[in-house]
Scaffold this active site. Structure first.
Site, PDB file in Angstrom:
ATOM      1  N   LYS A 136      85.269 -49.204 -76.020  1.00  0.00           N
ATOM      2  CA  LYS A 136      83.954 -48.704 -76.387  1.00  0.00           C
ATOM      3  C   LYS A 136      82.858 -49.768 -76.442  1.00  0.00           C
ATOM      4  CE  LYS A 136      85.443 -45.871 -79.887  1.00  0.00           C
ATOM      5  NZ  LYS A 136      85.464 -44.640 -80.682  1.00  0.00           N
ATOM      6  N   GLU A 206      87.408 -48.630 -85.760  1.00  0.00           N
ATOM      7  CA  GLU A 206      86.416 -49.172 -84.816  1.00  0.00           C
ATOM      8  C   GLU A 206      85.049 -48.526 -85.038  1.00  0.00           C
ATOM      9  OE1 GLU A 206      87.841 -49.503 -80.707  1.00  0.00           O
ATOM     10  OE2 GLU A 206      89.854 -49.810 -81.482  1.00  0.00           O
ATOM     11  N   HIS A 210      80.922 -50.194 -86.792  1.00  0.00           N
ATOM     12  CA  HIS A 210      79.526 -50.051 -86.355  1.00  0.00           C
ATOM     13  C   HIS A 210      78.588 -49.746 -87.520  1.00  0.00           C
ATOM     14  CE1 HIS A 210      80.137 -49.955 -81.957  1.00  0.00           C
ATOM     15  NE2 HIS A 210      81.283 -49.385 -82.229  1.00  0.00           N
TER      16      HIS A 210
HETATM   17  P1  NAD Z   1      95.799 -45.231 -83.138  1.00  0.00           P
HETATM   18  O1  NAD Z   1      95.507 -46.143 -84.251  1.00  0.00           O
HETATM   19  O2  NAD Z   1      96.034 -43.778 -83.447  1.00  0.00           O
HETATM   20  O3  NAD Z   1      97.084 -45.738 -82.326  1.00  0.00           O
HETATM   21  C1  NAD Z   1      97.200 -47.040 -81.846  1.00  0.00           C
HETATM   22  C2  NAD Z   1      98.586 -47.217 -81.212  1.00  0.00           C
HETATM   23  O4  NAD Z   1      98.652 -48.521 -80.626  1.00  0.00           O
HETATM   24  C3  NAD Z   1      99.756 -47.110 -82.185  1.00  0.00           C
HETATM   25  O5  NAD Z   1     100.815 -46.408 -81.572  1.00  0.00           O
HETATM   26  C4  NAD Z   1     100.178 -48.567 -82.388  1.00  0.00           C
HETATM   27  O6  NAD Z   1     101.560 -48.705 -82.702  1.00  0.00           O
HETATM   28  C5  NAD Z   1      99.875 -49.130 -80.999  1.00  0.00           C
HETATM   29  N1  NAD Z   1      99.731 -50.592 -81.005  1.00  0.00           N
HETATM   30  C6  NAD Z   1      98.973 -51.342 -81.831  1.00  0.00           C
HETATM   31  N2  NAD Z   1      99.137 -52.648 -81.525  1.00  0.00           N
HETATM   32  C7  NAD Z   1     100.032 -52.704 -80.491  1.00  0.00           C
HETATM   33  C8  NAD Z   1     100.629 -53.766 -79.755  1.00  0.00           C
HETATM   34  N3  NAD Z   1     100.331 -55.046 -79.991  1.00  0.00           N
HETATM   35  N4  NAD Z   1     101.503 -53.447 -78.764  1.00  0.00           N
HETATM   36  C9  NAD Z   1     101.804 -52.154 -78.492  1.00  0.00           C
HETATM   37  N5  NAD Z   1     101.271 -51.126 -79.163  1.00  0.00           N
HETATM   38  C10 NAD Z   1     100.400 -51.394 -80.149  1.00  0.00           C
HETATM   39  O7  NAD Z   1      94.643 -45.392 -82.025  1.00  0.00           O
HETATM   40  P2  NAD Z   1      93.687 -44.255 -81.435  1.00  0.00           P
HETATM   41  O8  NAD Z   1      92.846 -43.708 -82.549  1.00  0.00           O
HETATM   42  O9  NAD Z   1      94.483 -43.345 -80.584  1.00  0.00           O
HETATM   43  O10 NAD Z   1      92.657 -45.128 -80.522  1.00  0.00           O
HETATM   44  C11 NAD Z   1      93.038 -45.872 -79.397  1.00  0.00           C
HETATM   45  C12 NAD Z   1      91.801 -46.493 -78.761  1.00  0.00           C
HETATM   46  O11 NAD Z   1      91.027 -45.498 -78.098  1.00  0.00           O
HETATM   47  C13 NAD Z   1      90.857 -47.165 -79.736  1.00  0.00           C
HETATM   48  O12 NAD Z   1      90.554 -48.452 -79.276  1.00  0.00           O
HETATM   49  C14 NAD Z   1      89.623 -46.304 -79.703  1.00  0.00           C
HETATM   50  O13 NAD Z   1      88.423 -46.992 -79.914  1.00  0.00           O
HETATM   51  C15 NAD Z   1      89.656 -45.753 -78.301  1.00  0.00           C
HETATM   52  N6  NAD Z   1      88.855 -44.527 -78.179  1.00  0.00           N
HETATM   53  C16 NAD Z   1      87.966 -44.436 -77.159  1.00  0.00           C
HETATM   54  C17 NAD Z   1      87.167 -43.311 -77.026  1.00  0.00           C
HETATM   55  C18 NAD Z   1      86.187 -43.198 -75.907  1.00  0.00           C
HETATM   56  O14 NAD Z   1      85.560 -42.154 -75.763  1.00  0.00           O
HETATM   57  N7  NAD Z   1      85.999 -44.191 -75.062  1.00  0.00           N
HETATM   58  C19 NAD Z   1      87.285 -42.270 -77.942  1.00  0.00           C
HETATM   59  C20 NAD Z   1      88.230 -42.367 -78.952  1.00  0.00           C
HETATM   60  C21 NAD Z   1      89.012 -43.510 -79.057  1.00  0.00           C
END
Ligand code: NAD
Length: 343
Positions: A136, A206, A210
């Site tokens: 993002k 995240e 902001h």
């Molecule tokens: P979450 O916290 O629900 O899950 C994160 C996952 O990553 C977990 O399974 C965790 O075990 C794993 N993880 C963490 N560190 C790790 C490592 N070193 N190695 C392997 N796995 C690891 O996350 P989420 O809420 O699903 O969000 C994921 C990403 O998506 C975030 O960065 C968020 O900002 C992004 N996102 C983007 C948008 C968009 O529109 N662009 C929208 C929503 C979320």
């Protein structure tokens, strides 16, 4: 590359050798949704996934229900029988053990340099294929830009900013811009509703980063109890304005407008799956006849954040595979390439 090569003869992706083998890194809210999004597809087969404590891979395909059950009850895919392995180095181990053409990186970008470090890990491993992120922050995409040459040399096609915003809405802005001779403003306003914040811990942390008085380091250091206490204070709502969002640099790189003409803000309700407002992007410009007008692209209120992130992510993964098979490597953004619909 013809679409033919993506077409399967039989309708099940499992056991179908022509389906693109894909993996998902991160198995939280978005990673699990990604597994469900892929389940009915025949052009892609989900064969690999990693979380912080382990990974699972099966060349015949992973079962989303079984994986989600194990992850939610035991905390890691590593406990999955027989395909799981516990590991403190799950990404590296998965790269080595799985045969995958493209990965969706559904990982937290905490710290703000994490995704770039994962990209470097792929480069150093000698792996070749397609990577897609839904990052993002502008500063996070800027780090990817620095890796452009290395990605190209490594034979990796990297699609960045390919979620909802940035992603779907940035691409919509790029498309809408075509009506104008000059772009004046791109305004993105998002509404997100989720039933509970724990399902999307990284997304919420995240977003908190902001808020006035917060930054990525501070949000990352917050315990779950501290996040909960903050949300109690705000009634579960996060109201965000003038966010550092990569839609701006992506539209600038695509030559559409300068980054200071792009604004992003929104409201996240962490206690109600109903969206607090309709997500939309408004593109204002001047036509060649001198008329000032605004196009508005509004997402359906019934569509979830997960649907609007994971759908585009795999659409860009398919586009990335097309490029990769033609020998086109390096870095691309969601504003530069059209996503392809995955059947
Ligand atoms: P979450 O916290 O629900 O899950 C994160 C996952 O990553 C977990 O399974 C965790 O075990 C794993 N993880 C963490 N560190 C790790 C490592 N070193 N190695 C392997 N796995 C690891 O996350 P989420 O809420 O699903 O969000 C994921 C990403 O998506 C975030 O960065 C968020 O900002 C992004 N996102 C983007 C948008 C968009 O529109 N662009 C929208 C929503 C979320």
């Amino acid at each position: 590359m013809s679409t033919q090569q993506f077409t399967n003869q039989n309708n099940a992706s499992a056991g179908n050798s022509s389906a693109v083998r894909v993996g998902v890194l991160g198995f939280g809210g978005l990673g699990q949704a990604a597994a469900r999004v892929l389940a009915p597809k025949h052009e892609m087969l989900w064969v690999a996934a990693a979380d912080q404590k382990g990974y699972a891979c099966n060349p015949e395909g992973l079962n989303p229900d079984a994986c989600i059950k194990v992850y939610q009850s035991q905390g890691s895919l590593g406990y999955l029988e027989p395909a799981g392995r516990l590991s403190s180095n799950s990404i590296a181990d998965l790269i080595e053990n799985a045969s995958v053409e493209g990965y969706f990186l559904a990982l937290p970008n905490l710290p703000n340099t994490f995704m770039a470090s994962v990209a470097r890990q792929f480069i150093q491993s000698g792996w070749r294929g397609v990577l897609v992120d839904a990052m993002k922050r502008t500063s996070a995409v800027e780090q990817m830009l620095e890796l452009q040459d290395e990605l190209q040399e490594a034979g990796i096609t990297y699609m960045t900013g390919c979620g909802a915003t940035p992603g779907l809405l940035t691409a919509a802005a790029a498309l809408a811009a075509q009506s104008y001779a000059e772009i004046h403003r791109v305004k993105i306003t998002f509404g997100v509703g989720i039933a509970n914040w724990e399902a999307y811990r990284a997304t919420i942390r995240e977003d908190i980063a902001h808020m006035p008085g917060y930054n990525v380091e501070r949000a990352m250091a917050m315990t779950d109890a501290q996040v909960q206490a903050l949300l109690d204070e705000t009634g579960g709502l996060l109201t965000l304005e003038n966010m550092e969002h990569a839609d701006d640099i992506m539209l600038e790189l695509a030559g559409i407008c300068s980054r200071d003409q792009v604004t992003v803000g929104g409201v996240v309700d962490t206690r109600n799956p109903k969206k607090p407002l309709s997500t939309n992007v408004q593109i204002t410009g001047r036509t060649f006849e001198g008329k000032i007008s605004t196009h508005t692209f509004t997402l359906g209120d019934e569509t979830s954040m997960a649907a609007n992130v994971c759908g585009p992510a795999f659409g860009y993964l398919k586009a990335g595979v097309m490029l990769h098979r033609r020998g086109i490597y390096g870095l691309f953004t969601a504003a530069e390439v059209m996503p392809q619909f995955v059947r």
